[in-house]
Scaffold this active site. Structure first.
Site, mmCIF file in Angstrom:
data_model
loop_
_atom_site.group_PDB
_atom_site.id
_atom_site.type_symbol
_atom_site.label_atom_id
_atom_site.label_comp_id
_atom_site.label_asym_id
_atom_site.label_seq_id
_atom_site.Cartn_x
_atom_site.Cartn_y
_atom_site.Cartn_z
ATOM 1 C CB VAL A 48 -3.442 -0.345 2.597
ATOM 2 C CG1 VAL A 48 -1.943 -0.244 2.247
ATOM 3 C CG2 VAL A 48 -3.839 0.892 3.083
ATOM 4 C CE LYS A 79 -7.099 -12.724 8.524
ATOM 5 N NZ LYS A 79 -7.506 -11.335 8.612
ATOM 6 N N PRO A 97 -8.149 -17.737 15.684
ATOM 7 C CG PRO A 97 -9.510 -19.519 16.815
ATOM 8 C CD PRO A 97 -8.396 -18.255 16.814
ATOM 9 C CG LEU A 334 -10.027 4.423 5.180
ATOM 10 C CD1 LEU A 334 -8.836 4.677 4.146
ATOM 11 C CD2 LEU A 334 -9.754 4.020 6.638
HETATM 12 P P1 FAD Z 1 -10.198 5.385 -0.294
HETATM 13 O O1 FAD Z 1 -9.282 4.101 -0.615
HETATM 14 O O2 FAD Z 1 -9.154 6.404 0.241
HETATM 15 O O3 FAD Z 1 -10.909 6.087 -1.378
HETATM 16 C C1 FAD Z 1 -11.491 7.393 -1.370
HETATM 17 C C2 FAD Z 1 -12.098 7.845 -2.495
HETATM 18 O O4 FAD Z 1 -12.722 8.989 -2.555
HETATM 19 C C3 FAD Z 1 -11.158 7.626 -3.867
HETATM 20 O O5 FAD Z 1 -11.915 7.087 -5.130
HETATM 21 C C4 FAD Z 1 -10.889 9.155 -3.913
HETATM 22 O O6 FAD Z 1 -10.687 9.184 -5.425
HETATM 23 C C5 FAD Z 1 -12.167 9.736 -3.588
HETATM 24 N N1 FAD Z 1 -12.227 11.187 -3.549
HETATM 25 C C6 FAD Z 1 -11.731 11.648 -2.360
HETATM 26 N N2 FAD Z 1 -11.907 13.120 -2.377
HETATM 27 C C7 FAD Z 1 -12.334 13.439 -3.571
HETATM 28 C C8 FAD Z 1 -12.806 14.551 -4.362
HETATM 29 N N3 FAD Z 1 -12.267 15.790 -3.619
HETATM 30 N N4 FAD Z 1 -13.265 14.503 -5.361
HETATM 31 C C9 FAD Z 1 -13.753 13.247 -5.919
HETATM 32 N N5 FAD Z 1 -13.295 12.061 -5.355
HETATM 33 C C10 FAD Z 1 -12.515 12.173 -4.225
HETATM 34 N N6 FAD Z 1 -9.019 -2.861 6.160
HETATM 35 C C11 FAD Z 1 -9.131 -3.778 6.258
HETATM 36 O O7 FAD Z 1 -10.401 -4.394 6.352
HETATM 37 N N7 FAD Z 1 -8.098 -4.825 6.113
HETATM 38 C C12 FAD Z 1 -6.924 -4.423 6.182
HETATM 39 O O8 FAD Z 1 -6.015 -5.247 6.197
HETATM 40 C C13 FAD Z 1 -6.671 -3.055 6.315
HETATM 41 N N8 FAD Z 1 -5.319 -2.739 6.375
HETATM 42 C C14 FAD Z 1 -5.045 -1.258 6.305
HETATM 43 C C15 FAD Z 1 -3.727 -0.676 6.617
HETATM 44 C C16 FAD Z 1 -3.504 0.224 6.711
HETATM 45 C C17 FAD Z 1 -2.422 1.036 6.867
HETATM 46 C C18 FAD Z 1 -4.655 1.522 6.491
HETATM 47 C C19 FAD Z 1 -4.585 3.015 6.382
HETATM 48 C C20 FAD Z 1 -5.934 1.014 6.208
HETATM 49 C C21 FAD Z 1 -6.256 -0.414 6.107
HETATM 50 N N9 FAD Z 1 -7.337 -0.939 5.983
HETATM 51 C C22 FAD Z 1 -7.716 -2.256 6.129
HETATM 52 C C23 FAD Z 1 -8.624 0.118 5.646
HETATM 53 C C24 FAD Z 1 -8.935 0.003 4.243
HETATM 54 O O9 FAD Z 1 -7.758 0.327 3.541
HETATM 55 C C25 FAD Z 1 -10.156 1.019 3.981
HETATM 56 O O10 FAD Z 1 -11.093 0.845 4.869
HETATM 57 C C26 FAD Z 1 -10.633 0.577 2.672
HETATM 58 O O11 FAD Z 1 -9.717 0.454 1.501
HETATM 59 C C27 FAD Z 1 -11.643 1.581 2.325
HETATM 60 O O12 FAD Z 1 -11.047 3.000 1.976
HETATM 61 P P2 FAD Z 1 -12.049 3.859 1.227
HETATM 62 O O13 FAD Z 1 -12.685 3.548 0.177
HETATM 63 O O14 FAD Z 1 -12.644 4.469 2.482
HETATM 64 O O15 FAD Z 1 -11.137 5.304 1.185
#
Ligand code: FAD
Length: 502
Positions: A48, A79, A97, A334
């Site tokens: 997401v 947007k 906005p 995250l």
């Molecule tokens: P993830 O996408 O979870 O990636 C984690 C990575 O770590 C994956 O590649 C996984 O394979 C890897 N990993 C984890 N553990 C291991 C392991 N043991 N070994 C090897 N690899 C591992 N942000 C916005 O800017 N706009 C929005 O509209 C928005 N809407 C959202 C709505 C919801 C409900 C949520 C929960 C979040 C939203 N976000 C939004 C936040 C956004 O989704 C995240 O900030 C963004 O996707 C970054 O995620 P990430 O890369 O930190 O984590």
């Protein structure tokens, strides 16, 4: 002494990991920095994160991405802001906005003149004096025209995009520029016995990946920051009570809005994000106030097109890690913290973490404590400012359900209480250098949710009433004409960046 390049290991290949990898590919000399990214297809990504802020365009420009190619690859749309429905009171609608209200009139800012005229019953609604809002609500879009004297230039824009496709696009881009991807699930993390720094991660295959510095982009697991280094999450759920979300795609609706919609509901709020190939939807809610089944039913009952999958549940806690950089690990995305997506700020926070990390990246394996100290200071500022802005949306509301009764009477951080008092009495909003959000954002949410100042900046008293009325009427007409001249968003996208059918 080891003369080889500095080994930077990015753990995680979601949006955060691949944004960081792409920035490293674009800006770090490979003779000095070797960058590898470890990710696990088996674990996958959160999938997401589809609404962004205008700063994403700056990030893409920083990488040198082609806008049309990027939009086609990610099924993106434009947007101009976020429409808030039923926030404040049931039946209310307003748009936050990506642009300013009005134009300079005299010595005070436009908003102060508007407050003066509004309180005298002589102004149209604030939102009519903002080009991107008027255009957006007619589903119209055009690029800023570069003419500083034209109201049709007084805005920025962001994108709605498919999060999976964005990470995939950046992966292709970064790998083509030398980033090494290592596939595998990390099962062990090795620390240096003396410094406590992370020395290596070990994959299920037995492969060991050693590094001088690590970027934790492992998502909610926070594998290095949280699980290994034990950096605690500063819990902000007392102010931001939503802890769950369900996300579901639906077929593209004819209502192809150049804005995100957030509709307040009894136990939280629902998002709607139009993309070229589908619409993204989700319900963010407090699990203390509604069951998962009821939340799913509410979400599905309020789609404007057929659902394309079953709703997917996500759990989270609002807050940020106590440190964004600890030992030799920087946490991003995250893994570093999460403030609910009400103002689409997470990808922006990833971007800020990347830019500050690149600025402060140590030249060699020895990390002077001044570098993490500054990184942590600026990231704290970023998080604190977003937190206060999000809380404002919660407290300026009708207490029409148990969740809303609780939040409208809660104590707020002192930093926010002062902002509210200054706004109520004198329409004052501090403009700061670091961090989101600027005065027009605060003005939009305050006024949109029913907080109108008692009085404005005294400098706005100096213009005679008739001249002020004339200036406001002229501006109102100019903005209305400008908006009507913009093409429909759907036509603009179909012409400018049509994405292939998925
Ligand atoms: P993830 O996408 O979870 O990636 C984690 C990575 O770590 C994956 O590649 C996984 O394979 C890897 N990993 C984890 N553990 C291991 C392991 N043991 N070994 C090897 N690899 C591992 N942000 C916005 O800017 N706009 C929005 O509209 C928005 N809407 C959202 C709505 C919801 C409900 C949520 C929960 C979040 C939203 N976000 C939004 C936040 C956004 O989704 C995240 O900030 C963004 O996707 C970054 O995620 P990430 O890369 O930190 O984590």
């Amino acid at each position: 002494m080891d003369e080889g390049p500095f080994n930077l290991i990015i753990v995680g290949g979601g949006t955060a990991g691949w944004m960081c990898a792409a920035a490293c590919a674009a800006k770090l000399d490979p003779a000095l920095y070797r960058v590898r990214l470890v990710e696990s297809e088996e674990i996958g990504t959160v999938g997401v994160g589809e609404a962004t802020l205008p700063q994403m365009k700056d990030f893409n420009d920083f990488l040198g991405l082609d806008e049309v190619e990027f939009m086609q690859a990610t099924q993106a749309s434009f947007k101009l802001g976020i429409e808030f429905v039923n926030w404040g009171r049931q039946g209310d609608r307003y748009v936050h906005p990506f642009g300013t209200f009005g134009r300079p009139i005299g010595e005070a800012d436009f908003f102060s003149y508007w407050v003066r005229a509004h309180n005298a019953g002589q102004a149209a609604p604030l939102f009519d004096y903002c080009f991107p809002i008027v255009a957006a609500l007619q589903n119209r879009f055009m690029l800023p025209n570069g003419d500083a004297n034209d109201v049709r230039n007084a805005f920025a824009y962001a994108y709605h995009l498919d999060a999976f496709l964005y990470a995939r696009y950046l992966r292709r881009w970064a790998e083509a520029r030398g980033i090494e991807r290592v596939e595998g699930r990390i099962v062990d993390v090795e620390r240096d016995g003396q410094t406590g720094n992370i020395a290596a991660v070990t994959l299920a295959s037995g492969t060991k990946v050693a590094g001088d510095m690590f970027v934790d982009c492992s998502g909610f697991r926070s594998l290095l920051m949280g699980q290994t280094l034990g950096v605690a999450l500063e819990d902000w759920s007392r102010w931001l009570p939503c802890d769950s979300a369900q996300a579901v795609p639906s077929v593209r609706s004819p209502d192809f809005t150049p804005y995100t919609r957030s509709t307040r509901r009894p136990a939280g709020w629902q998002w709607r994000i139009p993309l070229q190939h589908r619409t993204g939807n989700g319900y963010v809610y407090s699990s203390a106030d509604i069951s998962d089944d009821e939340a799913a039913a509410t979400l599905l009952a309020n789609l404007d097109g057929e659902a394309l999958a079953e709703p997917r549940v996500l759990r989270f806690k609002a807050g940020k890690r106590e440190k964004a950089w600890a030992h030799n690990v920087v946490g991003m995305g995250l893994a570093g913290g999460f403030l609910e997506p009400l103002e689409s700020t997470s990808i922006y926070l990833v971007q800020m973490a990347i830019m500050h990390m690149l600025t402060l990246l140590p030249p060699g394996p020895a990390i002077d404590p001044a570098l993490p100290a500054e990184f942590n200071r600026v990231m704290d500022v970023e998080y604190d400012r977003i937190r206060d802005f999000l809380i404002l949306h919660y407290i300026a509301n009708d207490a029409d359900a148990p969740l809303w009764e609780r939040v409208t009477t809660m104590d707020v951080p002192d930093s926010l209480a002062g902002k509210i008092d200054r706004f109520r009495h004198r329409a004052h909003v501090q403009a700061y250098r670091d961090g989101l959000f600027g005065p027009p954002s605060w003005q939009a949410v305050f006024v949109g949710q029913g907080v109108v100042p008692e009085a404005a900046d005294r400098l706005a008293d100096m213009l005679p009433d008739d001249q002020l009325a004339e200036r406001l009427a002229g501006l109102h007409a100019t903005i209305a004409r400008g908006a009507a001249s913009a093409p429909l968003h759907a036509d603009f996208v179909a012409h400018y960046c049509p994405a292939p059918a998925p």
